[in-house]
Write a protein that holds these residues in place. Structure first.
Motif, short mmCIF file in Angstrom:
data_model
loop_
_atom_site.label_atom_id
_atom_site.label_comp_id
_atom_site.label_asym_id
_atom_site.label_seq_id
_atom_site.Cartn_x
_atom_site.Cartn_y
_atom_site.Cartn_z
N VAL A 1 12.88 39.51 31.15
CA VAL A 1 11.62 39.37 31.90
C VAL A 1 11.03 40.75 32.20
N HIS B 1 3.71 37.62 34.50
CA HIS B 1 2.32 37.21 34.31
C HIS B 1 1.46 37.48 35.55
N ASP C 1 19.77 30.26 37.28
CA ASP C 1 19.44 30.95 36.03
C ASP C 1 19.73 32.44 36.13
N PHE D 1 13.29 30.08 33.05
CA PHE D 1 12.72 31.21 32.31
C PHE D 1 11.22 31.31 32.54
N LEU D 2 10.54 30.17 32.49
CA LEU D 2 9.09 30.17 32.68
C LEU D 2 8.72 30.60 34.10
N THR D 3 9.50 30.16 35.08
CA THR D 3 9.24 30.57 36.47
C THR D 3 9.42 32.08 36.62
N ARG E 1 2.57 31.69 43.22
CA ARG E 1 2.75 30.33 42.72
C ARG E 1 1.79 29.35 43.37
N MET F 1 9.19 34.40 34.35
CA MET F 1 8.12 35.10 33.64
C MET F 1 6.79 35.00 34.39
N ASP F 2 6.52 33.84 34.97
CA ASP F 2 5.26 33.65 35.68
C ASP F 2 5.18 34.54 36.91
N ARG G 1 14.74 26.26 30.49
CA ARG G 1 13.35 26.52 30.14
C ARG G 1 12.51 26.71 31.39
N ASP G 2 12.68 25.84 32.36
CA ASP G 2 11.90 25.94 33.59
C ASP G 2 12.21 27.23 34.34
#
Length: 277
Positions: A184, A144, A122, A135-137, A89, A139-140, A132-133
């Protein structure tokens, strides 16, 4: 002298067994991302790679975790130039790791990704309620970052190589309390298949490894994880729980030339639990 753990002693004995002969990973250069302590799956893999002859580079998350991982780096023979901080991160840290490998080794043969994270609220809630935040965290950090590693490893794997990431059965089937990490990890496994297809012509193999439940630091974040372990021990055909030694040995085999035409599959190291679970 620091007393060895049972896992460390297992691999020290293995090194003695293969001493005097070229190990299947002799001369290979391996990067391990995700060792948190001596119970980490990534540490089991690093010990196996080292026992079979590979040189190791490894990362630690931050200053707080360094005190737990420095003794492990010392045991693995990791020099200071290749024992590096890496929080995916933090902008530039992952890139700095691969830059150091390029300067020190000039090549890379094996890269292992064993990191995952989701915000607690979450992870412990329904997928339906995941923010949303959050889920994105998840996944990142958990998915990713593996794609980023593959991109950075590609130019260093001049003679081919092997990329590994750690998944779990919850990517395939609904596992109670695994929650958002299920989708994920499913994305992670799908990404690995596409990476395997794209990098295969360069001799780079890609594998998600799916161990059975192991009591690691990361597992403590999953609600009622002890119940998952109990179920696996009762239902797996082997009637045994997997260990980090088991995962390490299987991953070392896949990293060797013995497995040069195996790629893209999710490899289950779970005593067969996935066939009955």
């Amino acid at each position: 002298m620091t007393q060895l753990t049972a896992t460390e002693q297992f691999f020290e004995d293995l090194k003695e067994d293969v001493k005097g002969s070229a190990g299947p990973l002799e001369g290979k250069k391996a990067l391990i991302v995700g060792i948190a302590n001596d119970q980490s799956i990534a540490y089991g893999c690093a010990l196996a790679f080292r026992a079979f002859g590979a040189d190791i580079a490894m990362t630690y998350l931050n200053d707080k975790t360094q005190k737990y991982t420095q003794p492990l780096a010392d045991h693995l023979g990791v020099g200071p130039a290749l024992y590096l901080p890496c929080d995916v991160r933090v902008e530039g840290q992952l890139e700095a790791v691969f830059e150091a490998i390029g300067k020190t080794w000039g090549k890379l043969d094996i890269a292992l990704h064993s990191i995952a994270f989701a915000p607690r609220e979450d992870l412990h809630g329904r997928v339906t309620d995941c923010s949303r935040d959050g889920f994105l965290t998840a996944m990142d950090v958990s998915c990713h970052s593996f794609i980023r590693m593959a991109k950075l490893a590609e130019p260093l794997m001049k003679d081919g190589g092997a990329l590994f990431t750690m998944s779990y059965y919850g990517a395939e089937k609904v596992v109670e309390h695994y929650n958002v990490m299920g989708p994920v990890k499913a994305a992670l496994e799908a990404s690995a298949r596409y990476l395997a297809d794209e990098l295969g012509p360069k001799g780079i193999r890609v594998h998600p490894i799916s161990p059975g439940p192991i009591q690691t630091r990361a597992a403590t974040g999953i609600d009622r994880f002890d119940e998952l372990m109990e179920t696996a021990a009762q239902r797996a055909p082997s009637r045994m729980l997997v260990t980090i030694e088991d995962v390490g040995m299987a991953t070392a085999f896949l990293a060797s030339d013995f497995a040069k035409l195996i790629t893209g599959d999710t490899i289950h190291v779970d005593g067969g639990y996935h066939i009955v679970g």
